[in-house]
Motif scaffolding. Sequence first.
Motif, PDB file in Angstrom:
ATOM      1  N   LYS A   1      37.658   7.101   7.665  1.00 40.62           N
ATOM      2  CA  LYS A   1      37.259   8.935   6.945  1.00 40.62           C
ATOM      3  C   LYS A   1      37.655  10.010   8.371  1.00 40.62           C
ATOM      4  CE  LYS A   1      33.418  10.208   5.938  1.00 40.62           C
ATOM      5  NZ  LYS A   1      33.190  10.580   6.682  1.00 40.62           N
ATOM      6  N   ASP A   2      36.410   9.498   9.229  1.00 45.32           N
ATOM      7  CA  ASP A   2      36.029  10.117  10.061  1.00 45.32           C
ATOM      8  C   ASP A   2      37.678  10.025  11.421  1.00 45.32           C
ATOM      9  OD1 ASP A   2      33.638  10.621   9.161  1.00 45.32           O
ATOM     10  OD2 ASP A   2      32.580   9.230  10.329  1.00 45.32           O
ATOM     11  N   VAL A   3      37.887   9.740  11.512  1.00 45.12           N
ATOM     12  CA  VAL A   3      39.293   9.000  12.342  1.00 45.12           C
ATOM     13  C   VAL A   3      40.784   9.637  11.707  1.00 45.12           C
ATOM     14  CG1 VAL A   3      40.624   7.755  14.058  1.00 45.12           C
ATOM     15  CG2 VAL A   3      37.845   7.516  14.296  1.00 45.12           C
ATOM     16  N   VAL A   4      41.420   9.066  10.914  1.00 47.98           N
ATOM     17  CA  VAL A   4      42.929   9.244  10.247  1.00 47.98           C
ATOM     18  C   VAL A   4      42.379  10.628   9.707  1.00 47.98           C
ATOM     19  CG1 VAL A   4      43.967   8.163   8.750  1.00 47.98           C
ATOM     20  CG2 VAL A   4      42.855   6.543  10.375  1.00 47.98           C
ATOM     21  N   TYR A   5      41.572  10.579   8.362  1.00 49.38           N
ATOM     22  CA  TYR A   5      41.076  11.869   6.994  1.00 49.38           C
ATOM     23  C   TYR A   5      41.432  12.529   7.856  1.00 49.38           C
ATOM     24  CZ  TYR A   5      40.936  13.704   3.203  1.00 49.38           C
ATOM     25  OH  TYR A   5      40.500  14.754   1.729  1.00 49.38           O
ATOM     26  N   ASN A   6      39.860  12.714   8.789  1.00 53.72           N
ATOM     27  CA  ASN A   6      39.218  14.251   8.930  1.00 53.72           C
ATOM     28  C   ASN A   6      40.186  14.849  10.135  1.00 53.72           C
ATOM     29  OD1 ASN A   6      36.782  13.872   6.424  1.00 53.72           O
ATOM     30  ND2 ASN A   6      35.666  14.061   9.136  1.00 53.72           N
ATOM     31  N   ASN A   7      41.197  13.964  10.365  1.00 51.85           N
ATOM     32  CA  ASN A   7      42.056  14.298  11.905  1.00 51.85           C
ATOM     33  C   ASN A   7      43.802  15.092  11.156  1.00 51.85           C
ATOM     34  OD1 ASN A   7      40.582  14.410  13.968  1.00 51.85           O
ATOM     35  ND2 ASN A   7      39.862  12.595  13.875  1.00 51.85           N
ATOM     36  N   PHE A   8      43.744  14.173  10.586  1.00 49.48           N
ATOM     37  CA  PHE A   8      45.200  14.833  10.056  1.00 49.48           C
ATOM     38  C   PHE A   8      45.890  16.146   9.636  1.00 49.48           C
ATOM     39  CE2 PHE A   8      48.976  14.753   6.371  1.00 49.48           C
ATOM     40  CZ  PHE A   8      49.374  14.188   6.880  1.00 49.48           C
ATOM     41  N   PRO A   9      46.467  16.426  10.962  1.00 48.60           N
ATOM     42  CA  PRO A   9      46.837  17.753   9.981  1.00 48.60           C
ATOM     43  C   PRO A   9      48.007  18.316   9.196  1.00 48.60           C
ATOM     44  CG  PRO A   9      47.955  16.835  11.920  1.00 48.60           C
ATOM     45  CD  PRO A   9      47.805  15.854  11.258  1.00 48.60           C
ATOM     46  N   TRP A  10      47.569  18.682   7.615  1.00 51.71           N
ATOM     47  CA  TRP A  10      47.840  19.021   6.575  1.00 51.71           C
ATOM     48  C   TRP A  10      48.943  20.025   7.473  1.00 51.71           C
ATOM     49  CZ3 TRP A  10      46.724  17.516   1.755  1.00 51.71           C
ATOM     50  CH2 TRP A  10      45.629  15.467   1.525  1.00 51.71           C
TER      51      TRP A  10
ATOM     52  N   ASP B   1      41.793  22.687   6.012  1.00 48.65           N
ATOM     53  CA  ASP B   1      41.097  23.143   4.820  1.00 48.65           C
ATOM     54  C   ASP B   1      41.624  21.671   3.923  1.00 48.65           C
ATOM     55  OD1 ASP B   1      40.019  24.518   3.014  1.00 48.65           O
ATOM     56  OD2 ASP B   1      41.149  26.537   3.624  1.00 48.65           O
ATOM     57  N   VAL B   2      40.910  20.975   3.457  1.00 44.96           N
ATOM     58  CA  VAL B   2      41.230  19.630   2.062  1.00 44.96           C
ATOM     59  C   VAL B   2      39.871  19.247   1.969  1.00 44.96           C
ATOM     60  CG1 VAL B   2      43.581  19.467   3.308  1.00 44.96           C
ATOM     61  CG2 VAL B   2      41.380  18.135   3.711  1.00 44.96           C
TER      62      VAL B   2
ATOM     63  N   LEU C   1      47.478  17.051  -7.303  1.00 41.46           N
ATOM     64  CA  LEU C   1      47.942  16.326  -7.551  1.00 41.46           C
ATOM     65  C   LEU C   1      49.108  16.422  -5.593  1.00 41.46           C
ATOM     66  CD1 LEU C   1      49.879  16.576 -10.627  1.00 41.46           C
ATOM     67  CD2 LEU C   1      48.838  14.083  -9.907  1.00 41.46           C
ATOM     68  N   TYR C   2      48.501  17.865  -5.395  1.00 52.57           N
ATOM     69  CA  TYR C   2      48.953  18.554  -4.165  1.00 52.57           C
ATOM     70  C   TYR C   2      48.040  17.106  -3.066  1.00 52.57           C
ATOM     71  CZ  TYR C   2      49.479  20.317   0.326  1.00 52.57           C
ATOM     72  OH  TYR C   2      49.902  21.208   1.015  1.00 52.57           O
ATOM     73  N   HIS C   3      47.207  17.146  -3.047  1.00 52.08           N
ATOM     74  CA  HIS C   3      46.470  16.507  -2.345  1.00 52.08           C
ATOM     75  C   HIS C   3      46.764  15.034  -2.089  1.00 52.08           C
ATOM     76  CE1 HIS C   3      43.207  19.173  -2.713  1.00 52.08           C
ATOM     77  NE2 HIS C   3      43.867  19.148  -1.780  1.00 52.08           N
ATOM     78  N   PHE C   4      47.101  14.319  -3.577  1.00 50.76           N
ATOM     79  CA  PHE C   4      47.259  12.870  -3.623  1.00 50.76           C
ATOM     80  C   PHE C   4      48.953  12.969  -2.731  1.00 50.76           C
ATOM     81  CE2 PHE C   4      50.667  10.242  -6.182  1.00 50.76           C
ATOM     82  CZ  PHE C   4      49.735   9.137  -6.086  1.00 50.76           C
ATOM     83  N   GLY C   5      49.354  13.090  -3.279  1.00 46.53           N
ATOM     84  CA  GLY C   5      50.848  13.896  -2.648  1.00 46.53           C
ATOM     85  C   GLY C   5      51.531  13.414  -1.470  1.00 46.53           C
ATOM     86  N   VAL C   6      50.383  14.159  -0.746  1.00 46.19           N
ATOM     87  CA  VAL C   6      50.833  14.408   0.835  1.00 46.19           C
ATOM     88  C   VAL C   6      49.599  12.652   1.398  1.00 46.19           C
ATOM     89  CG1 VAL C   6      50.284  15.276   3.102  1.00 46.19           C
ATOM     90  CG2 VAL C   6      50.149  17.123   1.345  1.00 46.19           C
TER      91      VAL C   6
END
Length: 406
Positions: A308-317, A131-132, A278-283
């Motif tokens: 975007k579609d492979v790295v960011y959208n699949n990253f577990p926050w 949820d980001v 800032l939290y999103h930037f930090g992670v």
Amino acid sequence: KGAGTLDYVSGWYAKAGAYIQNTKIKCAFVSTTSITQGEQVGILWQELMDHYEIKIHFAHRTFKWSNEAPGRAAVYCVILGFAAFPPEKSTLFNYTDVRSDPVETVVSHINPYLVDAPNAFIESRSKPISDVPEMKIGNKPIDGGNYLFTPEEKAEFLFKQPEAEKFFRRWLGSDEFINGYERWCLYLGDAAPEELRSMPEVMRLVEAVRLLREISKRSSTLKLAKTPTHFQVENIPSSTYLLIPRVSSENRHYIPMGFLSPDILTSDSCHTVPNATLYHFGVLESEMHMAWVRTVCGRLKSDYRYSKDVVYNNFPWPENPADEQKQEVEKTAQAVLDVRKQFPNATLADLYDPDTMPKDLLDAHHDLDRAVDRCYGTKKFSSEPERLEFLFEMYKKLSDLRINAG
């Protein structure tokens, strides 16, 4: 399905899978790292493991290999040993850096990303699994360079057509952002027809762009000729946003990222995250995220190719971090930005070069790393393989939840 994405080397794996199916034959290949990175992992290895029942028995993670030929070029490689039956033991060879000697570790399982974790096939995903905020691509003009200017070209143009000044926007691609040089863009999408007609120098450029698009053989570009004042892809920001370069040197331990004001336009060599905090930037600027990037992203030569579609959208926050944990990430993320400001004459390339990175900046990043780690729980990570095992377990759980919800 998706075979057009695969490298030529994938063919050898497919042929080997077919050849050793239902046998006790073991096979091993030395390959470029692309076989275990990026979008093609999900396409190739799901086929090998589901259809041919391939299991990885041992693997050397990324190392640098050069041969003895004159004028040789070093390449980044992996070695994979596999068969169509389970291994008696699974062995991973890790390298602290690409030139070091390997460290042998017996593990419970080796997945296609060469991680001691369950099999996971990370495929292209249009929305984030967590949820980001959604990530977007930068602007793509398809203008033949007519709307892009150096500072000198901009000054010369405005000497002829001073009324055009309000339509100029600072323009940043990955290279401009990281290496700190200046370019400008003439963005006419908001210009009224009467304003355009009153500026002959501007109309000259508009006509040049229209003609350029009309001679294209691509139907999408031909269609764009009807709206020559607009870009093919337009992402015009309305508020502050986060920029992430799509390509960055693999020598940098952290990909330089930063916040930009809405008067600046980015090219499609960048990704943007509107509404990022800032939290999103930090992670995203943390060791946790970089471990994921180094393993999952594709490569351009050896450089990171962030998608975007492979790295960011699949990253577990982090799941449900406490407010004080998020505040600590924000505090340490701001410290990273504050240290950067202490070096106004240095580019991001200077600041993030391992040989020239200031100690204060490195220390600030380490503080941020620890703050982000705490958002993931109390576990302390002693190595990158440990981080990856943890992240892949999280990804598997999130992915299964999505499948069950669907």
